[in-house]
Design an enzyme around this catalytic site. Structure first.
Site, PDB file in Angstrom:
ATOM      1  CB  SER A 149     -20.319  -8.093 -26.113  1.00 47.17           C
ATOM      2  OG  SER A 149     -19.081  -9.072 -25.549  1.00 47.17           O
ATOM      3  N   GLY A 150     -19.794 -11.046 -27.659  1.00 44.68           N
ATOM      4  CA  GLY A 150     -18.572 -11.730 -28.433  1.00 44.68           C
ATOM      5  C   GLY A 150     -17.183 -11.383 -27.754  1.00 44.68           C
ATOM      6  N   GLY A 151     -17.170 -10.688 -26.572  1.00 46.62           N
ATOM      7  CA  GLY A 151     -16.002 -10.818 -26.077  1.00 46.62           C
ATOM      8  C   GLY A 151     -15.770 -12.070 -24.996  1.00 46.62           C
ATOM      9  CB  VAL A 152     -12.524 -13.165 -23.232  1.00 44.92           C
ATOM     10  CG1 VAL A 152     -12.248 -14.476 -22.299  1.00 44.92           C
ATOM     11  CG2 VAL A 152     -11.755 -13.004 -24.259  1.00 44.92           C
ATOM     12  CG  ASP A 153     -14.944 -11.157 -19.322  1.00 50.84           C
ATOM     13  OD1 ASP A 153     -14.017 -11.976 -19.391  1.00 50.84           O
ATOM     14  OD2 ASP A 153     -14.660  -9.764 -19.117  1.00 50.84           O
ATOM     15  CB  SER A 154     -20.445 -11.629 -23.076  1.00 48.52           C
ATOM     16  OG  SER A 154     -19.839 -11.476 -24.361  1.00 48.52           O
ATOM     17  CB  SER A 155     -17.421 -15.690 -25.586  1.00 52.65           C
ATOM     18  OG  SER A 155     -17.745 -14.654 -26.463  1.00 52.65           O
TER      19      SER A 155
ATOM     20  CG  HIS B 176       5.833  -5.830  -4.155  1.00 55.78           C
ATOM     21  ND1 HIS B 176       4.825  -5.829  -3.981  1.00 55.78           N
ATOM     22  CD2 HIS B 176       6.467  -4.722  -4.264  1.00 55.78           C
ATOM     23  CE1 HIS B 176       4.384  -4.829  -3.396  1.00 55.78           C
ATOM     24  NE2 HIS B 176       5.680  -3.849  -3.444  1.00 55.78           N
TER      25      HIS B 176
ATOM     26  CD  GLU C 215       3.150  -8.832  -5.151  1.00 55.64           C
ATOM     27  OE1 GLU C 215       2.941  -7.482  -5.003  1.00 55.64           O
ATOM     28  OE2 GLU C 215       3.981  -9.480  -4.438  1.00 55.64           O
TER      29      GLU C 215
ATOM     30  CB  CYS D 249       5.111  -4.106   0.079  1.00 55.57           C
ATOM     31  SG  CYS D 249       6.139  -2.316  -0.137  1.00 55.57           S
ATOM     32  CE1 TYR D 250       1.050   1.028   5.534  1.00 56.53           C
ATOM     33  CE2 TYR D 250      -0.361  -0.763   5.460  1.00 56.53           C
ATOM     34  CZ  TYR D 250      -0.126   0.382   6.032  1.00 56.53           C
ATOM     35  OH  TYR D 250      -1.009   1.027   7.218  1.00 56.53           O
TER      36      TYR D 250
ATOM     37  N   GLY E 228       0.630  -1.053   0.005  1.00 58.63           N
ATOM     38  CA  GLY E 228      -0.030   0.067  -0.131  1.00 58.63           C
ATOM     39  C   GLY E 228       0.579   1.233   0.045  1.00 58.63           C
TER      40      GLY E 228
ATOM     41  CE  LYS F 210     -10.496 -10.398 -19.476  1.00 62.30           C
ATOM     42  NZ  LYS F 210     -11.983 -10.081 -20.314  1.00 62.30           N
TER      43      LYS F 210
END
Length: 512
Positions: free
Chosen positions: A224-230, A170, A172, A83-84, A56, A368
């Site tokens: 929409s044809g995007g990754v998520d909606s597909s 970090h 990650e 870190c923080y 942070g 994603k």
């Protein structure tokens, strides 16, 4: 979704999502919660096998800095501060944190104690990404240092008896080359992880949850044809065959052949696919408009009108509205007094009121990369699973100035060449987003023996992990040269190609 969970407590760090993804890559389920507002009771209800405290921007010793209940450190649950987070851990347990004499930023050489659970199996010489102006100057009782740099004697600390650990760097991020191994060590050597989070079990659980929620009712999805909606559509069609209605509004602002590709991807699935070819309608509404914000509003409003018209034709048993919301859209941020929660609609511009029994968001706990992997498991074609990020207004904001069908077709052809050549060069998975822009600038050129006065195409490619910041992609000159020659030779009314070498910030990824 899984028997074991690791809890990520966020204190305003920009890498909270990346930490959660790294944990899941180690086959352990993770959730993110605001660290300064969660209670001990809420933690016990989650029942995590381990807790990770994020970084942070604050100094832990200053009034108003985000802090957690100190009783969290007495629960007996393994904790890793980053870190923080490690400064908060040390400060909460009686240590001292103070400004650095020499701040550390970027890749930093360090020595680690390979006898520590965090670093077992690693070499003593490591590289860690540092980004701090404070550091631990006095360790709490029962702690010892297990890593150091030239300027940071407590680059990592541990209290093995109480299973409390921390790293000033970090682990990650990719710049810490063995960082994922360090996280893996914490999960398996300290927390006792069993690795019970995997994609196959996840798919089965999601399908069971969908069936329990929907029953025999029907579901509407704006595709929409995007990754998520597909992926959402593919998952729903697998879970409730014959009960899903997908409305695909082709607004005429999509990339080359994209509407046909989307329709083909769902032609063999047990769902009701409704394609609305509304290109002429959208262009009519946009005629004469040049301001990008006006374009966005008009496209969003017109989409809502078309979508509502189609929903009125659906049978009465459509009781649920599905959305492709994913986890980054709903993570509640920590590190501030007021909650900051992203609101999200998979299709931009849907009205706030929804005349449905319930919203169903089956992907809302996935990142994603997990959504893409699930899409592959569900048999979606590669061009859908790895589809490039695409703004809701589509090419409407990649054609600068007024929109015409001729300009859109010109850009579609140029963009298709760019994407094809990056694919052939094996760069399409390395560059996070890439596309062409039709500028509203025309310039003099020479083709054959004649003078031309035609358009300039701008190419854009960026590398990013979170899309909040981005570096321009270093595409090899020979690839750019081939793209440039092909576009000028194959696309009419283009005589100049430029490449955008501006990072974000100061630029945005999109031009409008």
């Amino acid at each position: 979704m899984a028997q074991q969970t690791v809890l990520i407590l966020d204190f305003g760090g920009q890498y909270k999502e990346l930490i959660a993804r790294r944990v899941r890559e180690c086959n352990v389920y993770s959730v993110v919660k605001p660290g300064d507002r969660i209670t001990v009771e809420q933690i016990l209800e989650i029942g995590p096998i381990g807790i990770i405290l994020t970084g942070g921007p604050n100094s832990v010793y200053e009034d108003g800095s985000p802090r957690c209940d100190k009783n969290i450190f007495k629960l007996g649950i393994p904790i890793l501060g980053i870190c923080y987070g490690v400064q908060l851990l040390a400060w909460s347990c009686g240590g001292t944190v103070a400004p650095c004499l020499v701040s550390e930023y970027g890749k930093t050489a360090m020595r680690v104690d390979t006898g520590s659970n965090l670093f077992k199996g690693l070499n003593a010489a490591q590289i860690g990404l540092m980004s701090h102006t404070d550091q631990i100057v006095k360790l709490p009782e029962g702690f010892r240092s297990v890593a150091c740099t030239d300027n940071c004697p407590n680059a990592a600390i541990e209290n093995k008896a109480n299973r409390l650990y921390g790293m000033q760097f970090h682990p990650e991020v990719e710049s810490t080359s063995r960082g994922t191994d360090m996280i893996h060590n914490f999960l398996y050597r300290v927390c006792g992880a069993e690795g019970d989070y995997d994609l196959h079990n996840l798919q089965e659980q999601l399908i069971r949850d969908i069936r329990d929620q929907v029953g025999d009712k029907h579901v509407l999805l704006a595709l929409s044809g995007g990754v998520d909606s597909s992926v959402c559509a593919a998952l729903l069609s697998r879970a409730i065959p014959g009960q899903l209605h997908c409305v695909f509004v082709d607004h005429g602002l999509m990339r080359k052949n994209e509407g046909d590709d989307v329709e083909a991807a769902f032609s063999g699935r047990d769902l009701h696919f409704i394609r609305v070819n509304a290109g002429e309608r959208f262009l009519a509404a946009l005629r004469g408009i040049t301001d990008p914000e006006q374009k966005r509003k008009i496209i969003g409003a017109e989409f809502v009108k078309v979508f509502e018209e189609e929903t009125e034709k659906l049978p009465d048993n459509v009781a649920f509205l599905a959305q492709g919301t994913i986890y980054p859209d709903v993570i509640e941020s920590g590190g501030s007094k007021a909650a900051t929660i992203k609101s999200h609609h998979n299709v931009g511009g849907l009205p706030d009121y929804v005349d449905f029994k319930e919203i169903i968001e089956p992907l809302r706990q996935l990142f994603k990369d997990e959504v893409r992997a699930l899409g592959s498991e569900l048999g979606l074609p590669e061009n859908i699973v790895w589809r490039q990020p695409f703004p809701g207004p589509g090419l409407g904001i990649r054609v600068l100035g007024e929109l015409t069908k001729e300009k859109l077709d010109l850009l579609r052809d140029a963009d298709a060449i760019f994407r094809e050549e990056l694919h052939l060069a094996g760069l399409d998975r390395e560059i996070n987003q890439y596309f062409a822009v039709l500028t509203n600038m025309r310039s003099v050129g020479v083709m054959g023996d004649g003078r031309t006065y035609d358009y300039t195409i701008a190419l854009r490619g960026v590398v990013t992990s979170d899309f909040m910041t981005a570096e321009w992609a270093r595409i090899p000159y020979d690839v750019l040269d081939k793209v440039s020659r092909r576009i000028v030779n194959e696309v009419k009314h283009v005589n100049r190609i430029v490449y955008d070498i501006t990072s974000k910030p100061p630029a945005t990824i999109e031009w409008e």
